[in-house]
Design a protein around this motif. Structure first.
Motif, PDB file in Angstrom:
ATOM      1  N   PHE A   1      16.531 -15.609 -16.513  1.00 50.07           N
ATOM      2  CA  PHE A   1      15.749 -15.672 -15.286  1.00 50.07           C
ATOM      3  C   PHE A   1      16.384 -14.834 -14.181  1.00 50.07           C
ATOM      4  O   PHE A   1      15.711 -14.043 -13.518  1.00 50.07           O
ATOM      5  N   LEU A   2      17.690 -14.995 -13.999  1.00 51.35           N
ATOM      6  CA  LEU A   2      18.380 -14.248 -12.953  1.00 51.35           C
ATOM      7  C   LEU A   2      18.368 -12.754 -13.258  1.00 51.35           C
ATOM      8  O   LEU A   2      18.134 -11.936 -12.370  1.00 51.35           O
ATOM      9  N   GLY A   3      18.591 -12.382 -14.523  1.00 50.09           N
ATOM     10  CA  GLY A   3      18.575 -10.974 -14.900  1.00 50.09           C
ATOM     11  C   GLY A   3      17.221 -10.327 -14.677  1.00 50.09           C
ATOM     12  O   GLY A   3      17.135  -9.178 -14.250  1.00 50.09           O
ATOM     13  N   GLY A   4      16.160 -11.060 -14.965  1.00 53.08           N
ATOM     14  CA  GLY A   4      14.823 -10.548 -14.704  1.00 53.08           C
ATOM     15  C   GLY A   4      14.597 -10.297 -13.229  1.00 53.08           C
ATOM     16  O   GLY A   4      14.054  -9.251 -12.835  1.00 53.08           O
ATOM     17  N   TRP A   5      14.995 -11.241 -12.392  1.00 55.75           N
ATOM     18  CA  TRP A   5      14.831 -11.085 -10.951  1.00 55.75           C
ATOM     19  C   TRP A   5      15.658  -9.912 -10.436  1.00 55.75           C
ATOM     20  O   TRP A   5      15.187  -9.097  -9.635  1.00 55.75           O
ATOM     21  N   LEU A   6      16.927  -9.808 -10.898  1.00 54.36           N
ATOM     22  CA  LEU A   6      17.787  -8.707 -10.463  1.00 54.36           C
ATOM     23  C   LEU A   6      17.227  -7.361 -10.908  1.00 54.36           C
ATOM     24  O   LEU A   6      17.247  -6.383 -10.156  1.00 54.36           O
ATOM     25  N   SER A   7      16.723  -7.284 -12.122  1.00 52.96           N
ATOM     26  CA  SER A   7      16.140  -6.035 -12.621  1.00 52.96           C
ATOM     27  C   SER A   7      14.888  -5.659 -11.839  1.00 52.96           C
ATOM     28  O   SER A   7      14.653  -4.487 -11.546  1.00 52.96           O
ATOM     29  N   GLN A   8      14.083  -6.650 -11.505  1.00 53.35           N
ATOM     30  CA  GLN A   8      12.860  -6.399 -10.749  1.00 53.35           C
ATOM     31  C   GLN A   8      13.189  -5.782  -9.387  1.00 53.35           C
ATOM     32  O   GLN A   8      12.445  -4.949  -8.876  1.00 53.35           O
ATOM     33  N   HIS A   9      14.312  -6.174  -8.817  1.00 49.01           N
ATOM     34  CA  HIS A   9      14.714  -5.659  -7.514  1.00 49.01           C
ATOM     35  C   HIS A   9      15.697  -4.490  -7.639  1.00 49.01           C
ATOM     36  O   HIS A   9      16.333  -4.107  -6.655  1.00 49.01           O
ATOM     37  N   LYS A  10      15.840  -3.964  -8.846  1.00 48.10           N
ATOM     38  CA  LYS A  10      16.665  -2.790  -9.132  1.00 48.10           C
ATOM     39  C   LYS A  10      18.131  -2.965  -8.763  1.00 48.10           C
ATOM     40  O   LYS A  10      18.809  -2.030  -8.329  1.00 48.10           O
ATOM     41  N   ILE A  11      18.629  -4.183  -8.931  1.00 47.53           N
ATOM     42  CA  ILE A  11      20.051  -4.463  -8.699  1.00 47.53           C
ATOM     43  C   ILE A  11      20.635  -5.195  -9.904  1.00 47.53           C
ATOM     44  O   ILE A  11      21.502  -6.046  -9.769  1.00 47.53           O
ATOM     45  N   GLY A  12      20.175  -4.838 -11.077  1.00 44.61           N
ATOM     46  CA  GLY A  12      20.575  -5.533 -12.299  1.00 44.61           C
ATOM     47  C   GLY A  12      22.049  -5.490 -12.596  1.00 44.61           C
ATOM     48  O   GLY A  12      22.603  -6.413 -13.187  1.00 44.61           O
ATOM     49  N   ARG A  13      22.735  -4.435 -12.167  1.00 47.07           N
ATOM     50  CA  ARG A  13      24.157  -4.334 -12.493  1.00 47.07           C
ATOM     51  C   ARG A  13      24.980  -5.427 -11.826  1.00 47.07           C
ATOM     52  O   ARG A  13      26.050  -5.782 -12.293  1.00 47.07           O
ATOM     53  N   TYR A  14      24.470  -5.992 -10.732  1.00 50.50           N
ATOM     54  CA  TYR A  14      25.208  -7.073 -10.079  1.00 50.50           C
ATOM     55  C   TYR A  14      25.201  -8.349 -10.915  1.00 50.50           C
ATOM     56  O   TYR A  14      26.037  -9.231 -10.705  1.00 50.50           O
ATOM     57  N   GLY A  15      24.284  -8.441 -11.853  1.00 49.98           N
ATOM     58  CA  GLY A  15      24.304  -9.560 -12.790  1.00 49.98           C
ATOM     59  C   GLY A  15      25.559  -9.544 -13.645  1.00 49.98           C
ATOM     60  O   GLY A  15      26.146 -10.583 -13.955  1.00 49.98           O
ATOM     61  N   PHE A  16      25.997  -8.335 -14.031  1.00 50.32           N
ATOM     62  CA  PHE A  16      27.244  -8.208 -14.783  1.00 50.32           C
ATOM     63  C   PHE A  16      28.427  -8.677 -13.932  1.00 50.32           C
ATOM     64  O   PHE A  16      29.320  -9.372 -14.427  1.00 50.32           O
ATOM     65  N   ALA A  17      28.433  -8.277 -12.662  1.00 52.27           N
ATOM     66  CA  ALA A  17      29.528  -8.683 -11.774  1.00 52.27           C
ATOM     67  C   ALA A  17      29.557 -10.201 -11.598  1.00 52.27           C
ATOM     68  O   ALA A  17      30.622 -10.823 -11.653  1.00 52.27           O
ATOM     69  N   GLY A  18      28.390 -10.813 -11.437  1.00 56.41           N
ATOM     70  CA  GLY A  18      28.327 -12.273 -11.310  1.00 56.41           C
ATOM     71  C   GLY A  18      28.811 -12.972 -12.547  1.00 56.41           C
ATOM     72  O   GLY A  18      29.562 -13.961 -12.477  1.00 56.41           O
TER      73      GLY A  18
END
Length: 140
Positions: free
Chosen positions: A116-133
């Protein structure tokens, strides 16, 4: 092709089990599996932080780092399986059923939440911050 490369370390999981059963990390002679759990968790977190916070010029760097991350994941899985085997021998009646159940519960809960979080981050074009989290959570 990238997925094959990233998941290749899982083919050698039996070797990781042999290593953690026969060699202890310095400072962890009494409980060698604990040393491997701590080391690999911090190592995984560091890799994910690097992937999440650094802008790489090519995907090759990210693929290589995720392959190293996969080695650590497979190693951790082998260590956890070893802990479950020891628990099974210590308590033949109930064994590692509770431990394994909790392990899978947390694994799947994390996967659902990350999806869910990865989908939201990708939708807002900040998916790489999911890796950092994920790296921060792994280190904690």
């Amino acid at each position: 092709m990238a997925i094959t490369f990233i998941t290749l370390p899982w083919d050698f999981k039996i070797l990781y089990g042999i290593i953690c059963d026969t060699m202890a990390l310095p400072g962890f002679k009494k409980s060698p599996r604990r040393g491997y759990l701590i080391f690999n968790s911090i190592f995984q977190g560091s890799i994910l932080l690097l992937v999440g916070l650094h802008k790489f010029s090519t995907a090759g760097w990210v693929i290589n780092l995720l392959m190293v991350f996969s080695i650590s994941s497979a190693f951790l899985d082998a260590v956890i399986n070893g802990i479950c085997c020891v628990q099974q021998r210590n308590d033949p009646t109930h064994g590692a059923q509770d431990l394994q159940s909790w392990s899978w519960w947390w694994n799947m809960s994390g996967s659902i939440g990350a999806s869910f979080l990865g989908g939201w981050l990708s939708q807002h074009k900040i998916g790489r911050y999911g890796f950092a989290g994920a790296g921060i959570v792994s280190i904690l």
